[in-house]
Design a protein around this motif. Structure first.
Motif, mmCIF file in Angstrom:
data_model
loop_
_atom_site.group_PDB
_atom_site.id
_atom_site.type_symbol
_atom_site.label_atom_id
_atom_site.label_comp_id
_atom_site.label_asym_id
_atom_site.label_seq_id
_atom_site.Cartn_x
_atom_site.Cartn_y
_atom_site.Cartn_z
ATOM 1 N N ARG A 32 41.548 35.317 33.297
ATOM 2 C CA ARG A 32 41.013 34.609 34.470
ATOM 3 C C ARG A 32 39.585 35.041 34.721
ATOM 4 O O ARG A 32 39.260 36.221 34.592
ATOM 5 C CB ARG A 32 41.826 34.969 35.724
ATOM 6 N N ARG A 33 38.762 34.072 35.155
ATOM 7 C CA ARG A 33 37.411 34.395 35.605
ATOM 8 C C ARG A 33 37.508 34.758 37.083
ATOM 9 O O ARG A 33 38.230 34.106 37.834
ATOM 10 C CB ARG A 33 36.482 33.203 35.397
ATOM 11 N N PHE A 34 36.795 35.793 37.458
ATOM 12 C CA PHE A 34 36.923 36.239 38.846
ATOM 13 C C PHE A 34 35.596 36.829 39.297
ATOM 14 O O PHE A 34 35.019 37.676 38.611
ATOM 15 C CB PHE A 34 38.053 37.274 38.963
ATOM 16 N N PRO A 35 35.113 36.404 40.474
ATOM 17 C CA PRO A 35 33.776 36.852 40.878
ATOM 18 C C PRO A 35 33.737 38.309 41.358
ATOM 19 O O PRO A 35 32.801 39.029 41.048
ATOM 20 C CB PRO A 35 33.428 35.890 42.013
ATOM 21 N N ALA A 36 34.754 38.712 42.119
ATOM 22 C CA ALA A 36 34.690 40.049 42.725
ATOM 23 C C ALA A 36 35.308 41.092 41.807
ATOM 24 O O ALA A 36 36.135 41.888 42.226
ATOM 25 C CB ALA A 36 35.380 40.018 44.083
ATOM 26 N N LEU A 37 34.889 41.078 40.547
ATOM 27 C CA LEU A 37 35.504 42.004 39.593
ATOM 28 C C LEU A 37 35.207 43.466 39.941
ATOM 29 O O LEU A 37 36.032 44.352 39.718
ATOM 30 C CB LEU A 37 35.020 41.696 38.162
ATOM 31 N N LEU A 40 37.788 44.748 42.130
ATOM 32 C CA LEU A 40 39.040 44.990 41.391
ATOM 33 C C LEU A 40 38.963 46.292 40.612
ATOM 34 O O LEU A 40 39.908 47.102 40.617
ATOM 35 C CB LEU A 40 39.290 43.840 40.406
#
Lengths: 733, 302
Positions: A32-37, A40
């Motif tokens: 998955r692409r995720f902005p707030a990596l 995380l």
């Protein structure tokens, strides 16, 4: 652990499944692409430790479950001797035969402690309706009760009493008698009216403890179970098995030699053993010796006493810490320092002219001033005078000089005198006839006499050429040791005109102390009982030799008398064994009623007659090793009078020092006639099969429960938690 | 500041769903739809009155527009007074649109970038209709195209073109964009920042506070996707960063709580900093109707 279905253990391979599933899941992860990596990653880092623990725990639980399931299906079990099988038994009579001999104190009491623990554990297993008895297996003291407490020899249901008796008991210094103890146990059980009978033998399997000749052929009539308490490794046991002493010199500081015998009962040579001589509680000598495996060696100490006559307590010891079994590391013996040696001179050829008298030179050599101040007191009698002496105990040495013959009664009396430790000096002369002496003194002579050998007469011109002189001497012997010193060769210049020829067939215990230059024996010794007889094959007057007028005569005669002196040597007549009765037969009537023995601990023991008959000897049974003294307590009161001549020492039996063990099979065969594994052999504890699968399955259930809780998603748990909290909170709302 | 609709509007629920809105033609149509919808919701005609606000009276001096003389005041005070309007302060509004990679994310059918772009376009439309001058700047890790402010009607096309020019790639550097604006804009104005604020918040706020002190108004529209708030995913997932942060293999369930905590702290921090720096802050999800955001802004200024 055993298995009923071992093939199912193949299922253990399933343990790899969690790892495989983990690897597969990893490949199937969604991308998955995720902005707030960054958030995380930060969260994951903070939770990394707990996540890792949780994941490893989960993996472990899953693997454990997959291992335990096939393991449980393979149906594992253990054989156990505890549990319900015992509860099914009928009432039983159990006799504990406990070896409490000296060998059980091995390892500073560790073996005994282990034995007590084992017995206590077995006593714990007894049920209220069982009965038990305790029989100790150390050798029973002579004419004493079999055990310290006879009440233990009866079956009782008061196990607490047995337990406390056992707690108070310690190993004795006595030897082992398993056979006797087993017989006692069998007798106890024979009288019991119980359906189950059992003997539990607690032993270190010491070989010497079982008297195989006395074992009953039909067995002991009860099942015998052996509780083996022998340590896994037994170090070589060293023991002082004996000691003797002999006086080397007299004077103000008499010199004594003390010889200790040491035995190595192990199978390994032991080197550098420190041996000590202790006199009156003080170590006066010490030395190192090597003792080969299964061999006896001797260690000799030389000690000079500082002039105090009377009784001295001596002990030969192996230094502490040399082995694990210390009970037999000392041998005790009393040493009596005799103030004067009393010599009875029997003159076989008395003359009115002094210097022609048979004993003229001899008596003056022993007591030059003929005063009572001399260390050697002489008393001269004729043959008749000797016959008139009923008791010879008052003398230390008897010298028969040129005596033709003695009545048989007198000879028997002399034999008893020598056998009890007295010294006998037999001196040749013109009256001595070979046949007569051989028949009359046959049991006293070191060697039978063949004839008189006349070499020359004194007045013959070629006499100096034909005579013999004293030749080789036994330089190791106390009498001739001094002739090894400068000037000692003077003995070899003494001419001898005649001497007794001896038969070549020698008694085995005779020893030639000195010979003539032609090889004929001059002085020959024989041990008889506790005493010695010495034969001088020439005269002590000038009939056959010039010896009496030569310087060495005085030295040889004095040293010979010292050597023969009754109480200047000893070791066996004053020592006894633990558990054996010590008797005092010839005690004056005045002393009889109030004789007391002081044991090594200083306790007083009143001596009792062996029987109710008047005149029966007094005695008692010593139970401890050490030096004992005897005192006479006047009936009317007053100070006790010590009787040093009656002092004695008590030592343990050497047989108990041999720690060689019987194997389990040997013991079984000896006791039952069948080997240990055989059904007819020694009793085995009843065992039953204890299944482990139910426990394993229960464990699997717990693991799966844990896995379920740990493996459930947090969100689900949170929801569940909220739901539960909500429900519990709603009634309040 | 709140993103919740006003009670009057929530009852009507006449706004378009942002996802649906995005399906409408071009940016202009979308902007117009938003503004028209928002104005209609206020029960006022957008064609009446003036966009400029009355500020004060001043005595007539030669050269003033005669049409601005308040004849009623003349009747009362017998003097000529002229109405002065805020319009005359000649405000310039600057729309700063974050076009970084992280903005190119949408879990509900609309990306944050599309949402922010449409919101900015709506503001441009609205402001230009009021006669305000509107400028624009798009940026990612560096300032992009800058359009100087203008109040001309046809300026709207230029603004929309600029807003549409950023593709949603690269890293974010809001502070740098604000610095660039500070250098360019000397006059008073309003800086409207449309961003997901996934940047160093302290640095951004420091620059914003400096601008505020220079009489520049700063308004932050913090655009977020709902998935960024509650991480609604299940199962082992490899998360891939949108600005080159790399990858992370994790079970979202394991980190969800901690993530939400971290995100909440981040939002709170920005909100607090805005409050401290007298900066208007609007946080909006991409599921929130744009009209509502527009109205919230307007209602806060009435």
């Amino acid at each position: 652990m055993n298995f009923l279905n071992p093939l199912l253990l193949a299922g253990l391979a399933a343990a790899a499944l969690p790892v495989i599933i983990h690897l597969i899941n990893r490949r199937r992860a969604v991308r998955r692409r995720f902005p707030a990596l960054d958030f995380l990653i930060r969260s994951q880092r903070r939770l990394a430790r707990s996540l890792k623990i949780r994941q490893w725990l989960l993996l472990a639980l899953r693997i454990a479950a997959l291992v335990l399931i096939p393991l449980a299906m393979a149906r594992p079990f253990l054989m156990s001797d505890a549990g319900s099988a015992e509860a099914e038994r009928l009432p039983a009579g159990v006799v504990f035969v406990v070896d409490d001999s000296s060998s059980m104190s091995y390892g500073d009491g560790a073996v005994w402690d282990a034995a007590v623990d084992e017995i206590q554990a077995r006593m714990d297993e007894l049920r209220p309706w069982d009965k038990a008895a305790l029989v100790y297996a150390s050798k029973a003291p002579a004419q004493a009760s079999a055990v310290d407490d006879d009440s233990l020899n009866t079956l009782t249901d008061d196990i607490g009493e047995l337990r406390s008796a056992l707690d108070d008991h310690r190993p004795t210094p006595r030897a082992t008698d398993l056979t006797g103890a087993l017989r006692t146990a069998a007798e106890i059980l024979a009288d019991a009216d119980l359906p189950q009978k059992r003997i539990i033998l607690v032993t270190d399997r010491q070989k010497s403890g079982l008297n195989t000749d006395a074992l009953p052929e039909g067995g002991f009539g009860a099942a015998i179970e052996v509780l083996d308490v022998r340590p896994k490794t037994v170090a070589p046991n060293l023991a002082v098995t004996g000691a003797t002493y002999s006086q080397r010199s007299s004077g103000k500081r008499p010199e004594f030699g003390v010889v200790g015998e040491l035995h190595n009962y192990g199978d390994v040579d032991v080197k550098g053993v420190q041996v000590q001589l202790e006199i009156d509680g003080t170590i006066v000598g010490s030395g190192l010796i090597d003792i080969p495996a299964r061999k006896t060696v001797t260690k000799e100490f030389v000690h000079r006493f500082d002039g105090r006559n009377g009784l001295h307590r001596a002990a030969v010891r192996i230094a502490a810490g040399s082995d694990e079994h210390s009970v037999d590391n000392a041998y005790f013996l009393p040493i009596h320092l005799q103030e004067k040696i009393r010599v009875l001179l029997v003159n076989g050829d008395p003359r009115s002219v002094a210097y022609q008298d048979e004993l003229y030179y001899f008596e003056r050599a022993l007591n030059p001033s003929r005063s009572s101040k001399s260390a050697i007191l002489t008393e001269q009698v004729g043959v008749d005078g000797l016959a008139a002496q009923e008791k010879l105990d008052g003398y230390d040495v008897i010298a028969l000089a040129n005596v033709e013959k003695l009545p048989r009664l007198v000879v028997a009396r002399i034999q008893a005198f020598v056998g009890a430790g007295g010294g006998l000096l037999m001196i040749a002369g013109n009256n001595v006839k070979a046949d007569t002496w051989n028949s009359n003194f046959g049991d006293l002579l070191p060697k039978p006499i063949r004839s008189v050998k006349l070499l020359a007469r004194r007045d013959e011109p070629d006499a100096p050429l034909r005579v013999v002189r004293f030749g080789a001497t036994d330089a190791t012997h106390p009498v001739f040791k001094v002739f090894e010193l400068p000037g000692g060769e003077s003995l070899q210049r003494v001419p001898v005109y005649s001497y007794l020829l001896l038969e070549p067939s020698a008694a085995a215990d005779s020893r030639i102390l000195a010979s003539y230059s032609d090889g004929g024996p001059a002085l020959i010794e024989r041990r008889i009982g506790e005493g010695r007889s010495v034969l001088l094959t020439t005269t002590v007057d000038r009939d056959w030799t010039d010896f009496p007028i030569r310087v060495p005569f005085l030295v040889v005669m004095r040293r010979l008398v010292h050597y023969l002196g009754r109480r200047s040597a000893g070791g066996t007549q004053s020592t006894h064994l633990i558990g054996q009765r010590v008797e005092f037969a010839d005690i004056d009537a005045g002393d009889r009623a109030q004789l007391e023995v002081r044991d090594p601990e200083g306790r007083r023991i009143l001596l009792t007659p062996t029987s109710a008959e008047a005149g029966a000897p007094l005695g008692f049974v010593p139970l401890e090793a050490g030096a004992y003294s005897v005192v006479s307590v006047p009936e009317a009161g007053g100070e006790p009078q010590p009787l040093p001549s009656l002092a004695f020492a008590v030592n343990p039996e050497a047989i108990e020092s041999d720690l060689t063990a019987l194997s389990g099979d040997e013991l079984s065969v000896l006791l039952t006639g069948a080997p240990a594994g055989d059904s007819a052999g020694l009793a085995q504890r009843p065992t039953r099969r204890v299944g482990l699968w139910s426990m394993l399955l229960f464990l699997v259930t717990l693991i799966l429960l844990g896995e379920t809780i740990l493996g459930t998603r947090r969100s689900v748990l949170m929801r569940l938690g909220r739901l539960l909290i909500g429900r519990s909170a709603s009634p309040q709302a | 500041m709140s993103t919740s609709p006003t009670p009057a509007l929530s009852q009507r629920e006449q706004y378009l769903d942002p996802a649906m809105l995005m399906k409408l033609g071009g940016l202009l149509i979308r902007a117009r739809s938003v503004v028209e919808g928002a104005i209609a919701g206020m029960h006022r005609s957008p064609h009446r009155g003036s966009s400029v606000e009355f500020a004060e009276y001043k005595e007539y001096t030669p050269g003033d527009e005669i049409k601005h003389i308040d004849w009623k005041a003349f009747g009362k005070f017998d003097k000529y007074y002229v109405k002065q309007f805020e319009d005359e302060t000649n405000l310039g509004c600057y729309l700063l649109l974050d076009g970084s990679g992280s903005m190119d994310f949408g879990s509900e059918g609309v990306t944050k970038l599309e949402y922010a772009r449409t919101l900015a376009a709506s503001f441009a439309y609205f402001l230009l209709r009021q006669g305000d001058a509107v400028g624009a700047l798009v940026f990612d890790d560096a300032p992009g195209v800058f359009l100087p402010p203008s109040s001309k009607n046809r300026h709207l096309d230029d603004v929309l073109q600029v807003l549409d020019s950023i593709p949603g790639t690269g890293r974010t550097d809001i502070a740098r964009a604000l610095s660039s604006m500070a250098e360019r804009v000397r006059r008073r104005g309003i800086m409207m920042v449309f961003s997901d604020m996934l940047d160093d918040a302290d640095r951004v706020m420091n620059i914003a506070k400096v601008m505020r002190k220079r009489k520049q108004e700063v308004v932050v529209f913090h655009v977020m996707d709902p998935a960024e708030l509650d991480l609604p995913y299940e199962g082992l997932t490899i998360f891939e960063g949108l600005e080159g942060e790399g990858e992370l293999l994790v079970d979202p369930d394991d980190v969800r709580d901690q993530y939400a905590k971290e995100m909440r702290a981040h939002i709170d921090h920005i909100q607090r900093q805005c409050l401290d720096g007298d900066i208007e802050y609007f946080r909006t999800l991409t599921t929130t109707p744009l009209e509502q955001v527009l109205l919230d802004f307007i209602s806060g200024r009435l």
